[in-house]
Design an enzyme around this catalytic site. Sequence first.
Site, PDB file in Angstrom:
ATOM      1  N   LYS A  62     -71.483 -21.128  65.610  1.00  0.00           N
ATOM      2  CA  LYS A  62     -72.114 -20.062  64.673  1.00  0.00           C
ATOM      3  C   LYS A  62     -73.610 -19.975  64.798  1.00  0.00           C
ATOM      4  O   LYS A  62     -74.374 -18.864  64.291  1.00  0.00           O
ATOM      5  CB  LYS A  62     -71.527 -19.779  63.341  1.00  0.00           C
ATOM      6  CG  LYS A  62     -71.611 -21.036  62.515  1.00  0.00           C
ATOM      7  CD  LYS A  62     -70.933 -21.005  61.066  1.00  0.00           C
ATOM      8  CE  LYS A  62     -70.973 -22.063  60.406  1.00  0.00           C
ATOM      9  NZ  LYS A  62     -70.108 -23.184  61.024  1.00  0.00           N
TER      10      LYS A  62
ATOM     11  N   LYS B 202     -71.751 -16.980  58.095  1.00  0.00           N
ATOM     12  CA  LYS B 202     -70.814 -16.172  58.684  1.00  0.00           C
ATOM     13  C   LYS B 202     -71.172 -14.703  58.129  1.00  0.00           C
ATOM     14  O   LYS B 202     -70.962 -13.653  58.958  1.00  0.00           O
ATOM     15  CB  LYS B 202     -69.472 -16.608  58.285  1.00  0.00           C
ATOM     16  CG  LYS B 202     -68.960 -17.769  58.790  1.00  0.00           C
ATOM     17  CD  LYS B 202     -67.746 -18.418  58.522  1.00  0.00           C
ATOM     18  CE  LYS B 202     -67.337 -20.008  59.333  1.00  0.00           C
ATOM     19  NZ  LYS B 202     -66.127 -20.255  58.598  1.00  0.00           N
TER      20      LYS B 202
ATOM     21  N   GLU C  15     -66.209 -14.707  69.552  1.00  0.00           N
ATOM     22  CA  GLU C  15     -65.153 -14.507  68.360  1.00  0.00           C
ATOM     23  C   GLU C  15     -64.888 -15.580  67.513  1.00  0.00           C
ATOM     24  O   GLU C  15     -64.763 -15.318  66.158  1.00  0.00           O
ATOM     25  CB  GLU C  15     -63.790 -13.866  69.222  1.00  0.00           C
ATOM     26  CG  GLU C  15     -62.674 -13.562  68.221  1.00  0.00           C
ATOM     27  CD  GLU C  15     -63.119 -12.415  67.325  1.00  0.00           C
ATOM     28  OE1 GLU C  15     -63.117 -12.539  65.937  1.00  0.00           O
ATOM     29  OE2 GLU C  15     -63.261 -11.399  67.882  1.00  0.00           O
TER      30      GLU C  15
ATOM     31  N   GLY D 131     -65.080 -32.034  72.213  1.00  0.00           N
ATOM     32  CA  GLY D 131     -64.377 -32.684  71.180  1.00  0.00           C
ATOM     33  C   GLY D 131     -62.905 -32.077  71.100  1.00  0.00           C
ATOM     34  O   GLY D 131     -62.450 -31.699  72.141  1.00  0.00           O
ATOM     35  N   GLY D 132     -62.693 -31.925  69.850  1.00  0.00           N
ATOM     36  CA  GLY D 132     -61.169 -31.417  69.669  1.00  0.00           C
ATOM     37  C   GLY D 132     -60.784 -30.018  70.287  1.00  0.00           C
ATOM     38  O   GLY D 132     -59.849 -29.738  70.892  1.00  0.00           O
TER      39      GLY D 132
ATOM     40  N   THR E 182     -70.465 -27.108  71.405  1.00  0.00           N
ATOM     41  CA  THR E 182     -71.000 -28.221  70.715  1.00  0.00           C
ATOM     42  C   THR E 182     -70.949 -28.209  69.317  1.00  0.00           C
ATOM     43  O   THR E 182     -70.761 -27.030  68.694  1.00  0.00           O
ATOM     44  CB  THR E 182     -72.373 -28.378  71.393  1.00  0.00           C
ATOM     45  OG1 THR E 182     -73.267 -27.305  70.805  1.00  0.00           O
ATOM     46  CG2 THR E 182     -72.433 -28.713  72.531  1.00  0.00           C
TER      47      THR E 182
ATOM     48  N   ASP F  32     -72.035 -22.650  54.856  1.00  0.00           N
ATOM     49  CA  ASP F  32     -71.054 -22.422  56.176  1.00  0.00           C
ATOM     50  C   ASP F  32     -70.697 -20.759  55.972  1.00  0.00           C
ATOM     51  O   ASP F  32     -70.901 -19.929  56.968  1.00  0.00           O
ATOM     52  CB  ASP F  32     -69.874 -22.958  56.217  1.00  0.00           C
ATOM     53  CG  ASP F  32     -68.827 -22.405  57.047  1.00  0.00           C
ATOM     54  OD1 ASP F  32     -68.989 -22.841  58.310  1.00  0.00           O
ATOM     55  OD2 ASP F  32     -67.782 -22.148  56.577  1.00  0.00           O
TER      56      ASP F  32
ATOM     57  N   VAL G  70     -66.630 -16.925  63.479  1.00  0.00           N
ATOM     58  CA  VAL G  70     -66.538 -16.577  62.085  1.00  0.00           C
ATOM     59  C   VAL G  70     -65.211 -16.929  61.431  1.00  0.00           C
ATOM     60  O   VAL G  70     -65.197 -17.554  60.501  1.00  0.00           O
ATOM     61  CB  VAL G  70     -66.518 -14.881  61.903  1.00  0.00           C
ATOM     62  CG1 VAL G  70     -66.256 -14.615  60.607  1.00  0.00           C
ATOM     63  CG2 VAL G  70     -68.216 -14.546  62.337  1.00  0.00           C
TER      64      VAL G  70
END
EC number: 1.1.1.3
Length: 345
Positions: free
Chosen positions: A130, A229, A154, A11-12, A101, A225, A157
């Site tokens: 994550k 984290k 890395e 993707g992006g 993904t 979300d 988060v």
Amino acid sequence: MPHKLALIGFGGVGQGFVDILEKKKKMLRDKERMDFQVVAITDLNKGSVHHPEGLCLKEVKRAIQENGTLDAYPDQPGLIRGWDSKETIEKSNADSIVEMTFTNVLTGQPAIDHCKWAFQAKKNVVMTNKGPVALAHDVLSKQAEDNGVNWMFEGAVMSGTPALRLPQTTLVGNDITAIQGILNGTTNYMLTRMEKGLSYEDALFEAQKLGYAEADPTADVEGFDVLYKILILARVVLGIPLQREDVTCKGIQNMTLADIEKATKQGKRWKLIGSLIQTEQGLKATVQPEMLDLNDPLAGIQGATNAITYNCDLSGPITLVGAGAGIIETGYAVLIDLINIERKR
């Protein structure tokens, strides 16, 4: 020898990472004596290509621009099409798997399986996802160690802002007594706009229009979300495993302009804060809106920016501010993990 990569998900972030590799290729060779070579790309919607001697990244980009898939990548001797993620991980000659993904924070799949297949195949994994880190850290860490490979994440988060590497390297020797952070750019943007007089609904609509919030904003506005984290920070930075149910979680979905005005009158500002505090009773973990004094470093963080404060017994409070999302920023997180793997070789 080139460090060969297989990209799972394109993707992006994956496309941004490819742009970074092209842009930094000469610098990496000249300064770091490193050469990263993409040998495989697979994406559920965009298709799959593999060549053991490396893919032409310019042709990859041209194919995507042409019709949004890898179908237009030119045929050549040795090119293989159509591998799914498992085949790409197990059969390609990649040294490292770059997992990008979609994050399923409820199950961590299919990314958890991607990690397991890679480790069994003696391949490193770098990921921006994550889910596996929050839900299966101990199992996957042991599997990576048992197979003599690296697992780095890395970008899970704060994207390209080194929220994990900073405490693990630069702050080593400190006892970290608390971690508090603005770890979701969508909600911070919304609260910033509400402080300017927008209603919750209008702030959400604006965030969606700008691409900060998804069509279904639940994970952001209800705090999930940030919760995941916090689970990652607790385990990776503090060495304390927590479960979802160990974290008190409250989002901003019920915030009103009256709440904003209340904070303003008290000389404070609302922020959605993910917090880990060491207490005599154990680690207290929360995700919730908090009214911060304006002299708190986190209170001044505006818009979609993220920030995190580590309270350290020796160095005192250290606040790190930076982007918590973004295509180039997250692509950079992948690059720095790969550089660190290569430095170990």
